[in-house]
Design a protein around this motif. Structure first.
Motif, PDB file in Angstrom:
ATOM      1  N   ALA A 151       3.975  11.478  -1.536  1.00 52.51           N
ATOM      2  CA  ALA A 151       3.086  12.373  -0.602  1.00 52.51           C
ATOM      3  C   ALA A 151       3.665  12.523   0.815  1.00 52.51           C
ATOM      4  CB  ALA A 151       1.798  11.977  -0.649  1.00 52.51           C
ATOM      5  N   GLU A 152       3.652  13.683   1.658  1.00 52.77           N
ATOM      6  CA  GLU A 152       3.895  13.466   2.878  1.00 52.77           C
ATOM      7  C   GLU A 152       2.510  13.244   3.577  1.00 52.77           C
ATOM      8  OE1 GLU A 152       6.459  14.170   4.601  1.00 52.77           O
ATOM      9  OE2 GLU A 152       7.855  14.669   2.891  1.00 52.77           O
ATOM     10  N   ASP A 153       2.584  12.628   4.708  1.00 51.06           N
ATOM     11  CA  ASP A 153       1.151  12.329   5.505  1.00 51.06           C
ATOM     12  C   ASP A 153       1.034  13.599   6.784  1.00 51.06           C
ATOM     13  OD1 ASP A 153      -1.013  11.430   6.914  1.00 51.06           O
ATOM     14  OD2 ASP A 153       0.014   9.742   7.743  1.00 51.06           O
ATOM     15  N   LEU A 154      -0.085  14.234   6.442  1.00 52.15           N
ATOM     16  CA  LEU A 154      -0.282  15.234   7.348  1.00 52.15           C
ATOM     17  C   LEU A 154      -0.783  15.064   8.618  1.00 52.15           C
ATOM     18  CD1 LEU A 154      -2.256  17.538   4.869  1.00 52.15           C
ATOM     19  CD2 LEU A 154       0.144  17.701   5.245  1.00 52.15           C
ATOM     20  N   LEU A 155      -0.966  13.602   8.899  1.00 53.25           N
ATOM     21  CA  LEU A 155      -1.189  13.114  10.368  1.00 53.25           C
ATOM     22  C   LEU A 155       0.129  12.359  10.558  1.00 53.25           C
ATOM     23  CD1 LEU A 155      -4.370  11.044   9.490  1.00 53.25           C
ATOM     24  CD2 LEU A 155      -3.982  13.354  10.830  1.00 53.25           C
ATOM     25  N   GLY A 156       1.318  12.844   9.833  1.00 60.44           N
ATOM     26  CA  GLY A 156       2.698  12.391  10.321  1.00 60.44           C
ATOM     27  C   GLY A 156       2.967  10.888  10.506  1.00 60.44           C
ATOM     28  N   ALA A 173      -0.719   5.392   9.925  1.00 54.67           N
ATOM     29  CA  ALA A 173      -0.682   4.873   8.350  1.00 54.67           C
ATOM     30  C   ALA A 173      -0.595   3.373   8.422  1.00 54.67           C
ATOM     31  CB  ALA A 173       0.308   5.742   7.771  1.00 54.67           C
ATOM     32  N   GLN A 174       0.055   2.740   9.302  1.00 57.05           N
ATOM     33  CA  GLN A 174       0.422   1.407   8.955  1.00 57.05           C
ATOM     34  C   GLN A 174      -0.389   0.633   9.879  1.00 57.05           C
ATOM     35  OE1 GLN A 174       4.078  -0.165   8.460  1.00 57.05           O
ATOM     36  NE2 GLN A 174       5.132   1.810   7.994  1.00 57.05           N
ATOM     37  N   GLY A 175      -0.946  -0.557   9.228  1.00 58.01           N
ATOM     38  CA  GLY A 175      -1.771  -1.673  10.227  1.00 58.01           C
ATOM     39  C   GLY A 175      -1.425  -2.015  11.346  1.00 58.01           C
ATOM     40  N   ARG A 176      -0.027  -2.474  11.580  1.00 57.87           N
ATOM     41  CA  ARG A 176       0.455  -2.723  12.655  1.00 57.87           C
ATOM     42  C   ARG A 176       0.573  -2.004  13.820  1.00 57.87           C
ATOM     43  NH1 ARG A 176       5.857  -3.993  10.373  1.00 57.87           N
ATOM     44  NH2 ARG A 176       4.890  -2.844   8.529  1.00 57.87           N
ATOM     45  N   SER A 177       0.753  -0.672  13.516  1.00 57.26           N
ATOM     46  CA  SER A 177       1.059   0.300  14.675  1.00 57.26           C
ATOM     47  C   SER A 177      -0.206   1.135  14.873  1.00 57.26           C
ATOM     48  CB  SER A 177       2.169   1.049  14.244  1.00 57.26           C
ATOM     49  OG  SER A 177       1.938   1.770  12.987  1.00 57.26           O
ATOM     50  N   PRO A 180       0.967  -1.016  -0.019  1.00 53.59           N
ATOM     51  CA  PRO A 180       0.034  -0.017  -0.061  1.00 53.59           C
ATOM     52  C   PRO A 180       0.868   1.384  -0.075  1.00 53.59           C
ATOM     53  CG  PRO A 180       0.179  -1.097   2.189  1.00 53.59           C
ATOM     54  CD  PRO A 180       0.735  -1.897   1.210  1.00 53.59           C
ATOM     55  N   TRP A 181       0.336   2.421  -0.278  1.00 56.73           N
ATOM     56  CA  TRP A 181       0.874   3.650  -0.442  1.00 56.73           C
ATOM     57  C   TRP A 181       0.992   4.189   0.896  1.00 56.73           C
ATOM     58  CZ3 TRP A 181       2.186   5.002  -5.471  1.00 56.73           C
ATOM     59  CH2 TRP A 181       2.812   6.460  -5.658  1.00 56.73           C
ATOM     60  N   TYR A 182       2.122   3.987   1.642  1.00 59.43           N
ATOM     61  CA  TYR A 182       2.433   4.547   3.015  1.00 59.43           C
ATOM     62  C   TYR A 182       2.937   6.062   2.771  1.00 59.43           C
ATOM     63  CZ  TYR A 182       1.827  -0.165   5.103  1.00 59.43           C
ATOM     64  OH  TYR A 182       1.266  -1.159   5.567  1.00 59.43           O
ATOM     65  N   PRO A 183       2.987   6.799   3.725  1.00 62.13           N
ATOM     66  CA  PRO A 183       3.779   8.112   3.876  1.00 62.13           C
ATOM     67  C   PRO A 183       5.116   8.005   3.378  1.00 62.13           C
ATOM     68  CG  PRO A 183       2.348   8.084   5.636  1.00 62.13           C
ATOM     69  CD  PRO A 183       2.581   6.629   4.994  1.00 62.13           C
ATOM     70  N   THR A 184       5.594   9.082   2.991  1.00 63.64           N
ATOM     71  CA  THR A 184       7.125   9.120   2.518  1.00 63.64           C
ATOM     72  C   THR A 184       8.081   8.356   3.656  1.00 63.64           C
ATOM     73  OG1 THR A 184       6.420  11.159   1.730  1.00 63.64           O
ATOM     74  CG2 THR A 184       8.984  10.668   1.372  1.00 63.64           C
ATOM     75  N   ASN A 185       7.820   8.873   4.801  1.00 61.71           N
ATOM     76  CA  ASN A 185       8.821   8.393   5.886  1.00 61.71           C
ATOM     77  C   ASN A 185       8.774   6.875   6.100  1.00 61.71           C
ATOM     78  OD1 ASN A 185       6.408   8.987   7.038  1.00 61.71           O
ATOM     79  ND2 ASN A 185       7.255   9.627   8.875  1.00 61.71           N
TER      80      ASN A 185
END
Lengths: 322, 165
Positions: free
Chosen positions: B108-113, B117-121, A171-176
């Protein structure tokens, strides 16, 4: 005096005959259309086969697959404008286009006036005949000034339909947090065969993303080119799809079109950025690193596509998964 | 009467022609309508991507992942095969990703930091049951803007010709 009896056709009989003929034609026409599409697809996969042979001849000469783009020493102020010519330009001598290759100057970018003779040349090997786009070169190639680009209506480039996969991202995760499964070609240097440790027949080399710069979603024409109102830069500038440009994309999934992030659809969703798209029913033609061409179905599972794209992922590929 | 038989034959031929077209796709599971809302720092927020990943194995690539995208009111409707067609029953880890741009040449940057974003965390969960589902509202906090790096980093790695924009 009795008239001689002349028995003809009644109106009903005539209508029935016409109806039967109409049914037969209705049966035949789709068959003819699909036969024509099958012929176009055969030519399309032959193009990929030629590209595969060209890649291997290139490999014999240079001991590695080409970089996705030739780059000169970078200017720190404009790191992204030094891209001089994509893999399609580099393999030109090996697809019997030495004249076009000779007309191309690798010391300047593909988008400058000096390379117009080569870049405007339509190379049939780079075009899938199923693609509905006209063969004519397309203008609004970007003109660079530092990193700023403005579409130039006087610079043209002929299109190509075949891309190499830089990586599979899903999936398309954020950059970091991004995880990329890296595809076969390196962006800056030759790739020796030893780098393809998953096996040449299990690794994708090139695939179709046809019909650019017109934009399609699931067989539906959405908009033409240029579309200045589009938020996507490739709908405003013609730099991702000219065969001389860098013809290299991530493959990822989508919930719909090119503005959407990861979802259930990978193949034949859209032909925008990161799309894998053809006008063949049911899937796309793909070229493996061993030079073989096969058909990748729309229903192929994401994990199989990821294993196929990655060159050194160590995944096990089962033939029944295709 | 010949003509009557002719008409029938024509109808049979037409029926045969229309049958047998179309390839059956993979079997689809039953879906149930589901919707919910995302609030970021107390505000309804548009453009947040909601994904429901299976709680048992959030990283399963081939799993069915119901998806949605918030509108102006912060609301979203889940779809699995197509947008808005519902979600299969089950327990899910919910990921939120608020990209600052559409997919394209640069990531893209995530505006939620990246906190959700990850299912595990991700700390968020949801359960889909049979019938209509209204998922409890998710409350997220916006990330502090990350310090801007040099322009080369903003455009991708320095050796990244594809980061052209």
């Amino acid at each position: 005096m009795p008239r001689p009896s002349r028995r003809g056709f009644t109106l009903i009989e005539l209508l029935v005959v016409i109806a039967i003929i109409a049914v037969l034609i209705a049966l035949l026409l789709p068959a003819v259309q699909s036969a024509r599409e099958a012929a176009r697809r055969a030519q399309c996969s032959n193009n990929l086969k030629q590209i595969g042979i060209a890649f291997h001849n290139y490999l014999d000469v240079h001991n590695g697959f080409p970089a996705t783009a030739v780059t000169l020493a970078r200017n720190a102020a404009s790191p992204n404008t030094q891209m001089q010519g994509g893999w399609c330009v580099q393999i030109l001598p090996f697809i019997e286009q030495p004249a076009v290759s000779g007309a191309y100057n690798f010391n300047v970018g593909w988008y400058v006036l000096a390379n117009q003779t080569a870049v405007r040349t339509v190379v049939p090997t780079y075009i899938c005949p199923s693609s509905p786009r006209s063969m004519n070169p397309i203008n609004y190639v970007p003109r660079y000034s530092g990193t700023a680009a403005t579409p130039d209506p006087t610079i043209y480039a002929a299109a190509g339909d075949y891309f190499t996969a830089r990586s599979f991202v899903d999936p398309w995760y954020p950059t970091n947090q991004q995880v990329e499964h890296i595809g076969v070609l390196d962006q800056t240097t030759f790739t020796p065969l030893s780098a393809v440790s998953d096996g040449l027949s299990n690794t994708l080399l090139a695939y179709e993303c046809a019909g650019k710069p017109d934009y399609y979603e699931r067989r539906r024409f959405v908009h033409g080119f240029p579309t200045p109102s589009s938020p996507n830069v490739i709908d405003r500038q013609w730099f991702h799809g000219p065969w001389a440009s860098y013809m290299n994309m991530r493959i990822t999934s989508s919930t719909g079109g090119q503005y959407e992030y990861d979802g259930p659809c990978v193949i034949n969703c859209h032909n925008g950025w990161n799309g894998a798209y053809s006008f063949h029913p049911g899937g796309i033609d793909v070229l493996s690193c061993d030079g073989s061409v096969r058909f990748l179905k729309e229903s192929t599972a994401k994990s199989v596509i990821r294993s196929y794209v990655s060159r050194a992922g160590g995944e096990i590929m089962d033939a029944s998964q295709w | 009467m010949v003509s009557r038989y002719g008409i029938r034959a024509g109808l049979v031929a037409a029926a045969l022609a229309s049958a047998g077209c179309g390839e059956p796709g993979p079997p689809k599971v039953a879906l149930h309508p589901a919707s919910g809302k995302v609030i970021v720092d107390g505000q309804p927020t548009a453009g947040v991507l909601v994904r429901l990943r299976p709680a048992a194995d959030p990283d399963a690539l081939d799993a069915l992942v119901p998806f949605g995208k918030t509108g102006e009111d912060g609301g979203y409707t889940l779809g699995t095969y197509e947008a808005g067609d519902g979600a299969p029953t089950g327990r899910y880890k919910v990921t939120l990703f608020w990209p600052d741009r559409p997919p394209g040449p640069s990531l893209a940057e995530d505006l939620l930091g990246g906190a959700y974003a990850q299912g595990r965390s991700t700390p968020l969960e949801a359960t889909i049951a049979e019938g209509d589902n209204v998922i409890p509202t998710f409350e997220a906090t916006k990330a502090a803007p990350r310090p801007k790096k040099k322009s080369a980093a903003r455009k991708g790695r320095p050796d990244d010709p594809d980061g052209l924009e």
